[in-house]
Write a protein that holds these residues in place. Structure first.
Motif, PDB file in Angstrom:
ATOM      1  N   ASP A 189      15.890  24.637  14.720  1.00 24.00           N
ATOM      2  CA  ASP A 189      16.089  25.556  13.600  1.00 24.00           C
ATOM      3  C   ASP A 189      14.868  25.491  12.691  1.00 24.00           C
ATOM      4  O   ASP A 189      14.091  24.547  12.727  1.00 24.00           O
ATOM      5  N   MET A 190      14.750  26.494  11.848  1.00 26.07           N
ATOM      6  CA  MET A 190      13.700  26.490  10.822  1.00 26.07           C
ATOM      7  C   MET A 190      14.202  25.697   9.621  1.00 26.07           C
ATOM      8  O   MET A 190      15.384  25.751   9.281  1.00 26.07           O
ATOM      9  N   SER A 191      13.322  24.961   8.992  1.00 21.62           N
ATOM     10  CA  SER A 191      13.672  24.206   7.785  1.00 21.62           C
ATOM     11  C   SER A 191      12.467  24.199   6.864  1.00 21.62           C
ATOM     12  O   SER A 191      11.365  24.592   7.247  1.00 21.62           O
ATOM     13  N   ALA A 192      12.684  23.746   5.662  1.00 24.15           N
ATOM     14  CA  ALA A 192      11.585  23.644   4.701  1.00 24.15           C
ATOM     15  C   ALA A 192      10.689  22.468   5.090  1.00 24.15           C
ATOM     16  O   ALA A 192      11.173  21.402   5.467  1.00 24.15           O
ATOM     17  N   PRO A 193       9.351  22.633   5.029  1.00 27.28           N
ATOM     18  CA  PRO A 193       8.474  21.507   5.322  1.00 27.28           C
ATOM     19  C   PRO A 193       8.641  20.424   4.249  1.00 27.28           C
ATOM     20  O   PRO A 193       8.960  20.716   3.101  1.00 27.28           O
ATOM     21  N   GLN A 194       8.466  19.190   4.636  1.00 31.28           N
ATOM     22  CA  GLN A 194       8.648  18.074   3.721  1.00 31.28           C
ATOM     23  C   GLN A 194       7.453  17.138   3.795  1.00 31.28           C
ATOM     24  O   GLN A 194       6.911  16.897   4.871  1.00 31.28           O
ATOM     25  N   LEU A 195       7.085  16.616   2.637  1.00 31.31           N
ATOM     26  CA  LEU A 195       6.039  15.609   2.545  1.00 31.31           C
ATOM     27  C   LEU A 195       6.510  14.559   1.560  1.00 31.31           C
ATOM     28  O   LEU A 195       6.884  14.876   0.426  1.00 31.31           O
ATOM     29  N   GLY A 196       6.551  13.321   1.989  1.00 30.48           N
ATOM     30  CA  GLY A 196       6.965  12.230   1.110  1.00 30.48           C
ATOM     31  C   GLY A 196       5.865  11.200   1.006  1.00 30.48           C
ATOM     32  O   GLY A 196       5.275  10.797   2.008  1.00 30.48           O
ATOM     33  N   SER A 256       0.840  -1.187   0.000  1.00 30.23           N
ATOM     34  CA  SER A 256       0.000   0.000   0.000  1.00 30.23           C
ATOM     35  C   SER A 256       0.884   1.248   0.000  1.00 30.23           C
ATOM     36  O   SER A 256       2.058   1.177   0.349  1.00 30.23           O
ATOM     37  N   PRO A 257       0.338   2.406  -0.366  1.00 32.31           N
ATOM     38  CA  PRO A 257       1.147   3.631  -0.303  1.00 32.31           C
ATOM     39  C   PRO A 257       1.426   4.011   1.146  1.00 32.31           C
ATOM     40  O   PRO A 257       0.700   3.643   2.056  1.00 32.31           O
ATOM     41  N   GLY A 258       2.482   4.745   1.355  1.00 32.66           N
ATOM     42  CA  GLY A 258       2.851   5.232   2.681  1.00 32.66           C
ATOM     43  C   GLY A 258       3.136   6.724   2.617  1.00 32.66           C
ATOM     44  O   GLY A 258       3.164   7.312   1.531  1.00 32.66           O
ATOM     45  N   ALA A 259       3.320   7.346   3.766  1.00 35.13           N
ATOM     46  CA  ALA A 259       3.572   8.788   3.787  1.00 35.13           C
ATOM     47  C   ALA A 259       4.511   9.146   4.940  1.00 35.13           C
ATOM     48  O   ALA A 259       4.515   8.505   5.984  1.00 35.13           O
ATOM     49  N   SER A 260       5.299  10.177   4.693  1.00 34.56           N
ATOM     50  CA  SER A 260       6.162  10.774   5.710  1.00 34.56           C
ATOM     51  C   SER A 260       5.951  12.276   5.655  1.00 34.56           C
ATOM     52  O   SER A 260       5.777  12.848   4.580  1.00 34.56           O
ATOM     53  N   VAL A 261       5.976  12.900   6.813  1.00 31.12           N
ATOM     54  CA  VAL A 261       5.800  14.351   6.870  1.00 31.12           C
ATOM     55  C   VAL A 261       6.810  14.909   7.877  1.00 31.12           C
ATOM     56  O   VAL A 261       7.164  14.240   8.849  1.00 31.12           O
ATOM     57  N   ASN A 262       7.281  16.111   7.585  1.00 29.69           N
ATOM     58  CA  ASN A 262       8.196  16.779   8.502  1.00 29.69           C
ATOM     59  C   ASN A 262       7.790  18.245   8.586  1.00 29.69           C
ATOM     60  O   ASN A 262       7.688  18.931   7.567  1.00 29.69           O
ATOM     61  N   PRO A 263       7.537  18.751   9.785  1.00 33.12           N
ATOM     62  CA  PRO A 263       7.138  20.165   9.917  1.00 33.12           C
ATOM     63  C   PRO A 263       8.327  21.085   9.634  1.00 33.12           C
ATOM     64  O   PRO A 263       9.462  20.625   9.501  1.00 33.12           O
ATOM     65  N   PRO A 264       8.093  22.382   9.573  1.00 39.19           N
ATOM     66  CA  PRO A 264       9.179  23.318   9.223  1.00 39.19           C
ATOM     67  C   PRO A 264      10.141  23.596  10.376  1.00 39.19           C
ATOM     68  O   PRO A 264      10.639  24.698  10.519  1.00 39.19           O
ATOM     69  N   LEU A 265      10.384  22.614  11.222  1.00 41.06           N
ATOM     70  CA  LEU A 265      11.337  22.747  12.317  1.00 41.06           C
ATOM     71  C   LEU A 265      12.259  21.539  12.317  1.00 41.06           C
ATOM     72  O   LEU A 265      11.863  20.436  11.946  1.00 41.06           O
ATOM     73  N   THR A 266      13.488  21.721  12.753  1.00 39.78           N
ATOM     74  CA  THR A 266      14.414  20.605  12.916  1.00 39.78           C
ATOM     75  C   THR A 266      14.334  20.114  14.355  1.00 39.78           C
ATOM     76  O   THR A 266      13.615  20.683  15.178  1.00 39.78           O
ATOM     77  N   GLY A 267      15.077  19.083  14.648  1.00 43.17           N
ATOM     78  CA  GLY A 267      15.164  18.615  16.028  1.00 43.17           C
ATOM     79  C   GLY A 267      15.919  19.617  16.879  1.00 43.17           C
ATOM     80  O   GLY A 267      16.481  20.592  16.374  1.00 43.17           O
ATOM     81  N   PRO A 268      15.960  19.410  18.179  1.00 42.29           N
ATOM     82  CA  PRO A 268      16.695  20.337  19.067  1.00 42.29           C
ATOM     83  C   PRO A 268      18.176  20.387  18.697  1.00 42.29           C
ATOM     84  O   PRO A 268      18.792  19.377  18.404  1.00 42.29           O
ATOM     85  N   ARG A 269      18.730  21.590  18.664  1.00 42.48           N
ATOM     86  CA  ARG A 269      20.140  21.805  18.308  1.00 42.48           C
ATOM     87  C   ARG A 269      20.927  22.176  19.565  1.00 42.48           C
ATOM     88  O   ARG A 269      20.531  23.064  20.325  1.00 42.48           O
ATOM     89  N   ALA A 270      22.040  21.493  19.774  1.00 42.26           N
ATOM     90  CA  ALA A 270      22.871  21.763  20.946  1.00 42.26           C
ATOM     91  C   ALA A 270      23.470  23.163  20.879  1.00 42.26           C
ATOM     92  O   ALA A 270      23.582  23.850  21.894  1.00 42.26           O
ATOM     93  N   GLU A 271      23.848  23.606  19.662  1.00 42.29           N
ATOM     94  CA  GLU A 271      24.464  24.929  19.527  1.00 42.29           C
ATOM     95  C   GLU A 271      23.466  26.065  19.755  1.00 42.29           C
ATOM     96  O   GLU A 271      23.864  27.212  19.971  1.00 42.29           O
TER      97      GLU A 271
END
Length: 173
Positions: free
Chosen positions: A149-156, A128-143
């Motif tokens: 950080d801000m990032s481009a939203p992603q949909l796969g 069956s088809p599947g999906a992945s999504v990522n909001p416009p934020l990255t994970g926590p950054r130590a620095e």
């Protein structure tokens, strides 16, 4: 083997599958014990009503068996896990089918008594088809003291997959 013959065989295999699906009717007990359900096509009434030899059809309807989907995968670059909507694998086997159609003798020199269509059992695998999504934020950054950080939203989207090798033989008897 020519391309035309493969196309004809594939078309006949699809036709046989459609006939099996449209015919319907089987016992629920058979469904629980086998990966396919036998299909009986009652054609005895055709012989009595039309006074002709009825065709014979023996086949089964395949039952797809779902497999275990892959779980989501975690990546440091993404805030959410990848594969949130997993691809579900399905497996079954297209059953063997036999159909014989009696041909009336039109000419006295006619030697053809019946036309037969036979298919062999063949495995079918689908996902069956599947999906992945990522909001416009990255994970926590130590620095950045744990701030994202801000990032481009992603949909796969994962495309559905179907693999099979049906085949059929059409013959005169």
């Amino acid at each position: 083997m020519s391309f035309t013959r493969l196309t004809v065989r594939g078309t006949l295999a699809v036709f046989a599958g459609c006939v099996a699906a449209a015919a319907g009717g089987a016992a629920p007990a058979a469904a629980a014990s086998a990966p396919s359900v036998p299909v009986e096509v009652p054609l005895g009434g055709v012989e009595d009503a039309l006074h002709v030899d009825a065709p014979h059809l023996s086949t089964a309807a395949p039952l797809p068996i779902p497999g275990a989907p892959e779980g989501p995968t975690y990546d440091e670059q993404h805030l959410l896990p990848q594969g949130m909507l997993p691809r579900v694998p399905l497996g079954t086997e297209l059953p063997a089918t036999a159909a014989e159609l009696p041909v009336p003798q039109v000419l006295p020199t006619d030697t053809v008594k019946q036309v037969g269509l036979h298919t062999e059992a063949s495995p079918v695998h689908a996902e069956s088809p599947g999906a992945s999504v990522n909001p416009p934020l990255t994970g926590p950054r130590a620095e950045r003291l744990g701030l994202p950080d801000m990032s481009a939203p992603q949909l796969g989207l994962g495309v559905p997959d179907l693999r099979a090798q049906p085949g059929a033989d059409l013959g005169l008897g």
